[in-house]
Motif scaffolding. Structure first.
Motif, PDB file in Angstrom:
ATOM      1  N   PHE A 182       0.826  -1.205   0.000  1.00 31.40           N
ATOM      2  CA  PHE A 182       0.000   0.000   0.000  1.00 31.40           C
ATOM      3  C   PHE A 182       0.861   1.257   0.000  1.00 31.40           C
ATOM      4  N   HIS A 227      -4.626   4.737  12.179  1.00 33.94           N
ATOM      5  CA  HIS A 227      -4.287   6.153  11.999  1.00 33.94           C
ATOM      6  C   HIS A 227      -4.869   6.718  10.709  1.00 33.94           C
ATOM      7  N   ASN A 228      -5.032   5.883   9.709  1.00 36.00           N
ATOM      8  CA  ASN A 228      -5.485   6.352   8.404  1.00 36.00           C
ATOM      9  C   ASN A 228      -7.018   6.332   8.339  1.00 36.00           C
ATOM     10  N   ALA A 229      -7.597   7.529   8.358  1.00 34.26           N
ATOM     11  CA  ALA A 229      -9.059   7.631   8.438  1.00 34.26           C
ATOM     12  C   ALA A 229      -9.731   7.004   7.220  1.00 34.26           C
ATOM     13  N   ALA A 230      -9.144   7.192   6.051  1.00 37.08           N
ATOM     14  CA  ALA A 230      -9.762   6.659   4.830  1.00 37.08           C
ATOM     15  C   ALA A 230      -9.729   5.128   4.836  1.00 37.08           C
ATOM     16  N   VAL A 231      -8.622   4.572   5.239  1.00 37.36           N
ATOM     17  CA  VAL A 231      -8.508   3.114   5.294  1.00 37.36           C
ATOM     18  C   VAL A 231      -9.450   2.550   6.350  1.00 37.36           C
ATOM     19  N   GLY A 272      -2.941  -2.239   8.833  1.00 35.91           N
ATOM     20  CA  GLY A 272      -1.581  -1.777   8.579  1.00 35.91           C
ATOM     21  C   GLY A 272      -1.381  -0.293   8.815  1.00 35.91           C
ATOM     22  N   ALA A 273      -2.339   0.353   9.465  1.00 32.53           N
ATOM     23  CA  ALA A 273      -2.222   1.794   9.709  1.00 32.53           C
ATOM     24  C   ALA A 273      -2.017   2.108  11.188  1.00 32.53           C
TER      25      ALA A 273
END
Lengths: 470, 470, 470
Positions: free
Chosen positions: B72, B314-318, B327-328
């Motif tokens: 990614f 941490h990744n809002a979109a994911v 994985g964020a």
């Protein structure tokens, strides 16, 4: 079956033959230099009275927090090894029994500097040639106990055998320095100086602070009810310490914070902390006092040492039962860049000031300390300290500070120990590890070997004498 | 043109011949020891049903966040490799196509542990002898797919082939543990135990917290409307977990903060968080629950594990599209010295407690964790964890903890993985890196080789069994 | 007696023969690749006018803060080496005298990258074959001074001799870019591009901020009294920079904080900071502007660079007397995980964005930066920066980032320097250290050698061209 104890002549040197050969050559040039020990906690009474040390455990186990913290961490009760209690309730008093506890748990120290220091003491000082374990415990005890009863193992004889050129102890202003006076009066030639550590009269959170300050004033003949009188008392005590050989001051604050208050604000703060200090007032007062100490250092030439960042006596149960300094001190995060700015803004470029910084937070080596020391003329970096007084700690220190601060903004090694017999071993580890670091630079063609010899000599001897004016 | 895939017998050993020889000798003594895996995330259903794994990509790519985070990060969409979406919208379902994505991007993993683990799985488990790339992708796919259809690659067969002596999974108190029951009922001899991870009923910020607590009470038959009832439910669920073999609890808090509130304050806090938790109340409740868990561990003997310091998802979109654990997760700063004090003040010297600490903030190894574990009898250091479960991570762990905490305050390795096939590779890396570290100590005459053999055995096998009571 | 100066062909390679041989082979494949320098501070006027450099000290000492910070830290007054004062009061103007100060203190640089870079310049550029010291100072001065008067040492000739394929300078939007225009108009083939560094019009705490913004608007022909007009001015200046070859923007903020305000809140904030910015407003405005810059980068394709975390001009006395950028910049703690979230939530998965992160806080390499770059498609890691542009700094960077972020989330080296003559030496150090790291992986069977050759090429050349679109 006993196992052999040997001190390999190449110990701590890397296996790679080229680097090892260079390290050997560099080390040969510094191995026998006299020891200059500018910061430590040996007891001046030893050298004043020159009485024999009493027994193996009282000398090597009971007072050594490196040793008993490890034993405690693996379930040994401090009572079992004779650590005295606050209320005087019974702990083990049989020195031989205590010795057996260490012997039976000696495997716990594998990979630690304590193991290296102790093995050196056993082998080089006492001539033992088998490893310490349960089976050899009595042999050890008897050998050491017998040696301690001889003239050759009295404090002054060991001092001379260890080739100590000068050693500094650490005293508070409340100390009358009678032992230092006795040493000087004795005609013995060993150089034992004191260092001025005013924490008990500078830290409003110290035990009995107000009482300390009162005695501080009385012994100086100064009226410490006023800020000016309090400062005058410092000047008088500092002068008294200088007469006892002191060339340095020593400051063990919770943080590196400094302040530069207007005199009237400082006076008001002093008035408040004498009565009842809030945590913020206490911190601010310590901060202000670092700047006052810098001002006095510029006046009288004493070198300042600052070693912040320890949560002292973290274990409440151990503190209640055994008191302070029982292996429960834990490092905390360091911050120097903002903290030192007030002091540096005031005195940072004054060529008369030397301020030596220590840390237990290795993270600040490359981020804060090396950049600060690589710029400010007054700043120098103390050696890898306390928990980092070890091969890997020393390696990290050089790896992370040299490229930004160079070698000449560092001040050589200090042992910071009360474990007198281990002092040569500690300096030897430092000399070896510095030679290893230099040997790597030479082997990788980053420094010519003749220059590495000069640097090795500077790190082992020249820089400490210059920085501490010894 | 295909390239060979080989597993060098000396992999991870330093090139220097003396050190390499010592490392080989040490490794020979531990290479074939059984695997004890005390902390991980394999699915107990695998061992309960013993169904074949479905296909190469579903086994080795889709569930492995190490693998898909790297893909990614270099522009591969998670849809392309079949990561399921929250709303069920389409992602790639063709396992062979997904496999080709990994094959074409395999160079991205150069220098990472994923590469090392995967190569081991390809070579040692599936017998492949060419490197994975676009050209060999189909050969790989066909080989692995065919193997997975055979008896020898069913979960239990692999468990036995991997020489696993015991493995712990991780379940929440809401889990009925039916798979563990089925395993025991099956008569199969593999030891698969659970671990008690109460985060969903301890963290007021967990999804559906109130609902979780309600079910938690119902399944325990306890009235969780009161603080006492809630604690009783924990005791009942813990007993249920111990019956399913659990010897440990596991706590994945945002921070290491602990608290030791008066019972009435804890009860009031519990009442508040059941309704609506402020962030501070949520943090305080988690803090208090660590101390409650320590109290129960003293009662029932379960070992506590605490691994704080991750900003999850941490990744809002994911998170919105693919959900949690994709994985964020990003580490954050650790702080243990102040955070643990309330718990340690209460239970820190109780010999019945073992609290194993993990961190993702390597900065605290030498500053906080080694000094804490080198003092408190209850504390032990978990292995280099998650992002640091790698050769360099392991090297740093030993370099920064050994000198202060020694070896015996550590607890051996754990794999913390759901990637079942990689478990032997992960343990092998740990054994090799520990042998490398010990070999360096031996080569530098810091530890006799016979003692290094004992330590290597302890690190690979003895310490984990003792610490986890397995 | 003079000592020889030689550049060993194996410098920086480890002594161990196996690793050294591999490092040599890897280095042979990258040693002569063209230099791509995507981030630096050379003066475009040099290449526009092609005037000779004036004298040795003005070229190599007076402007080099690495050099004068070390001299200053050991007691050399900045006046002595000709650093200009703010008020124009006299400092040393005799270039030869200044040169002697460096020569007499050259031992201070032992173990530092400055020593390595300078030795390379002396040997490889000027052909000197004796070491710099007090005795050889005049020989050095005369040799360098004579060379600088020749055609071969004019800026363009050196640019070509150094095999520079492309170099980026750094300019503010207030710069008319006349030198870049002159370079293009001259017909000379050297590729010198600019980079857009808007700090003076983005940081409300910058000197003369309001005045800067006014000029910024005037030169763009935009009405910067409104937020929309201000953003429009950025777009116009960015277009102007792209016409001057720029492919990147550069942001030197105190922290990595980002924000994603609603447009009306951003407009209100802009209105406030134009008049009088509180510290929090200033920080928030910088934070918002990073997100705005990311938005514009997505529109126009320019690569963003962010390098936070420096306490600039820490020494108040030096700042008052000599002005900014005089070797008194000190790193501070970095924090990226929370700080970047607003920007990443908005643009983190947009395939058109590249955001390159730098840090001076090595602690965040493994804890924050590698995990972030190992996940987010837009993030890349800049090289070890500034104080860490050194052999040990580079070693730590690879050791702490590779296992989580791999090699392909890094972007090769940049020199970030105004010391033009040292540029090849700096890139050479980076290439050597990357080859050393790779050689260790190969020697330990962690990476096949053919793959290591590919990675070495990528790190020296391919990745920087791709990331910076050069």
């Amino acid at each position: 079956m006993t196992k052999p104890l040997t001190l390999h002549p190449d110990r701590l040197f890397p296996a790679e033959p080229t680097v090892r050969d260079i390290a050997r050559r560099l080390y040969a040039g510094v191995a026998d230099l006299p020891i200059v020990s500018p910061h430590g906690h040996t007891d001046p009474a030893w050298f004043a009275t020159n009485e024999p040390f009493s027994d193996p455990s009282s000398l090597l186990i009971v007072p050594d927090h490196y040793v008993f913290r490890m034993l405690f961490s693996q379930g040994t009760l401090l009572e079992t090894i004779g650590v005295p209690t606050v209320d005087g309730s019974l702990t083990e008093t049989d020195s031989r029994k205590i010795w057996h506890v260490l012997a039976s748990n000696y495997h716990l120290f594998r990979g630690t500097p304590s193991r290296m220091w102790l093995d050196w003491v056993f082998s080089a000082v006492f001539g033992l040639d088998v490893l310490l374990d349960a089976e050899t415990a009595d042999l050890y005890y008897d050998t050491i106990d017998a040696a301690l009863k001889t003239e050759a193992f009295r404090p002054r004889a060991l001092f001379e055998r260890f080739n100590i050129e000068a050693i500094a102890t650490t005293e508070s202003p409340l100390d009358p320095l009678v032992h230092h006076a006795a040493i000087r009066a004795s005609g013995w030639g060993g150089r034992v100086v004191t260092a001025y550590r005013p924490d008990p009269v500078v830290d409003p959170e110290a035990a009995k602070f107000a009482d300390n300050v009162r005695r501080f004033g009385e012994t100086a003949g100064a009226d410490v009810s006023s800020w000016d009188g309090y400062l005058a008392a410092h000047r008088l005590h500092r002068a008294r310490f200088r007469e006892a050989g002191a060339t340095s001051t020593d400051h063990g604050h919770p943080s590196a914070r400094t302040a530069d208050l207007a005199p009237e604000d400082a006076a008001a703060l002093y008035a408040r902390v004498l009565v009842d200090a809030t945590p913020e007032d206490a911190e601010l007062f310590r901060a202000q006092m670092l700047t006052e100490m810098a001002r006095m250092s510029i006046e009288d030439g004493m070198v300042m040492q600052l070693h912040p960042g320890v949560h002292r006596n973290h274990n409440a149960a151990v503190l209640a039962r055994f008191g302070r300094d029982k292996g429960a001190d834990i490092p905390t995060e360091g911050e120097f860049v903002d903290a030192l700015k007030p002091l540096l803004d005031r005195f940072g470029t004054d060529p008369r000031l030397t301020l030596i910084l220590f840390t237990l937070d290795e993270d600040v080596y490359s981020r804060e300390l090396a950049p600060l020391a690589g710029h400010y003329p007054c700043l120098r970096l103390g050696p890898p300290w306390w928990f980092h007084d070890s091969p890997e700690g020393m390696r990290r220190f050089r790896e992370r500070t040299t490229e930004t601060a160079g070698f000449y903004n560092t001040v050589g090694f200090n042992d910071d120990t009360r474990a007198f017999l281990s002092i040569p071993a500690r300096h030897d580890v430092a000399r070896r590890m510095d030679c290893v670091w230099l040997a790597q630079l030479v082997a990788e063609h980053r420094l010519p070997e003749d220059e590495a010899h000069e640097v090795a000599h500077a790190l082992a001897y020249d820089l400490v004498k210059k920085a501490y004016k010894l």
